[in-house]
Design a protein around this motif. Structure first.
Motif: not given
Length: 352
Positions: A47-53, A190-192
């Motif tokens: 699961q990869s998620t976006v944490t910030a721009i 992001g983080e995986l």
């Protein structure tokens, strides 16, 4: 009923022969050919998620679909975005009017066709990250999805630091994608994560419900209603796999083709059930024709039983139950043909 029997007489032998040939051809093509799409999202533990721009940018939404399969970027009207490739070259361009273009001279354009990139990726001689971009339109609504190797682990093997005995999510790495939004450089961070398999109790419950449903349908409603019910569930799951996908995101067309073939064969067999003795093949063969594509479909979806993330619009629990139900139709068909007493009952049920 006369209206149903009459088409069966008209179809007769031509349909039976065509059904056998069509099933063989479809199964051979699906088994022996490469996937038509460029690595669609499949069940996974990642699961990869976006944490910030950073810095924050208005009018741009970035998220991940398919676990870690695709980055999806939506740019609002009036906003321009340029996504950099792996060598810093222009890769994607989102114009203010919603037009999305890909640079065919970017190595990322070709490497992103494969889930794990090279080897096996053919890169044309015209590709050159230093050359002027060669833009090609790929979407017109400001939304586009693409494989990005920066957001997922680039090997089918497990990362070295992942301990599968730990029943909790584990971080694999942090990632970032450079972009230019309205002329200003930004980075999407992001983080995986690696996620453990779904709870065994839930999977067993879902599988048990499917087994009870199939056995009950065959016992109380008959063979054809059971085949129809399971095939329609599979068809729903297949359609759900492609619902709402943005441009650039592929899906496994076999998930739709296989239950469609099964539905056609099952419907034709049901129409001809009272003419079974006149067919050029045994009645049992006609009854079991839908089992072949459903068995292949169950194999295609089998990873969903042990992996927590199941892509698509259909709930993971329903996908797991439908997969087991399809497998049970195959098991039931094999059991009914092997046991003389059961075979007699099935042959009688075929004509009902």
């Amino acid at each position: 009923m006369t209206l149903l029997v009459r088409p069966a007489r008209q179809l007769g032998r031509p349909f039976a022969r065509a059904a056998v040939v069509a099933t063989g051809v479809v199964m051979a093509c699906l088994a022996g050919s490469e996937p038509a799409s460029a690595d669609p999202a499949r069940p996974t533990n990642y699961q990869s998620t976006v944490t910030a721009i950073s810095p924050a940018a208005d009018g741009v939404d970035v998220n991940i679909i398919g676990g870690d399969a695709y980055v999806v970027l939506q740019a609002a009207a009036g906003v321009t975005v340029e996504v950099a490739g792996y060598d810093g070259e222009p890769y994607l361009r989102f114009d203010a009017d919603g037009t999305v273009r890909v640079n065919d001279r970017s190595p990322a354009r070709w490497l992103n066709d494969e889930r794990f990139g090279v080897p096996g990726t053919e890169i044309p001689a015209s590709v050159d990250p230093e050359a002027p971009p060669q833009w090609r339109i790929v979407a017109s609504d400001g939304k586009y999805a693409w494989h990005d190797h920066r957001i997922h682990f680039m090997s089918p093997q497990l990362p070295r630091d992942i301990d599968v005995t730990i029943r909790q999510q584990q971080r694999v790495f942090e990632w970032s994608i450079p972009m230019i939004i309205d002329g200003a450089p930004v980075e999407v961070h992001g983080e995986l994560f690696w996620l453990p398999p779904p709870p065994a109790g839930a999977v067993v419950a879902q599988a048990g419900a499917a087994v009870i449903l199939v056995v009950g349908l065959i016992g109380f409603a008959g063979w054809w209603p059971a085949v129809a019910a399971v095939t329609l569930v599979a068809l729903t799951i297949g359609v759900g796999g492609g619902v709402g996908l943005p441009a650039g995101a592929d899906w496994d067309v076999a998930q739709l083709v296989l239950p469609t073939v099964a539905l056609v064969l099952g419907g034709g067999g049901w129409l001809m059930r009272r003419r079974a003795d006149k067919l050029p093949v045994p009645p049992m063969v006609v009854a079991l024709l839908p089992v072949v594509p459903m068995g292949v479909w169950a194999v295609v979806l089998a990873p969903a039983l042990v992996q927590p993330i199941v892509p698509g619009a259909v709930a993971a629990g329903l996908v797991r139950s439908g997969t087991v139900a399809a497998a049970m139709i195959v098991v039931a068909g094999m059991a009914l043909t092997m046991n003389p007493a059961w075979r007699h009952h099935l042959e009688a049920a075929i004509r009902q």
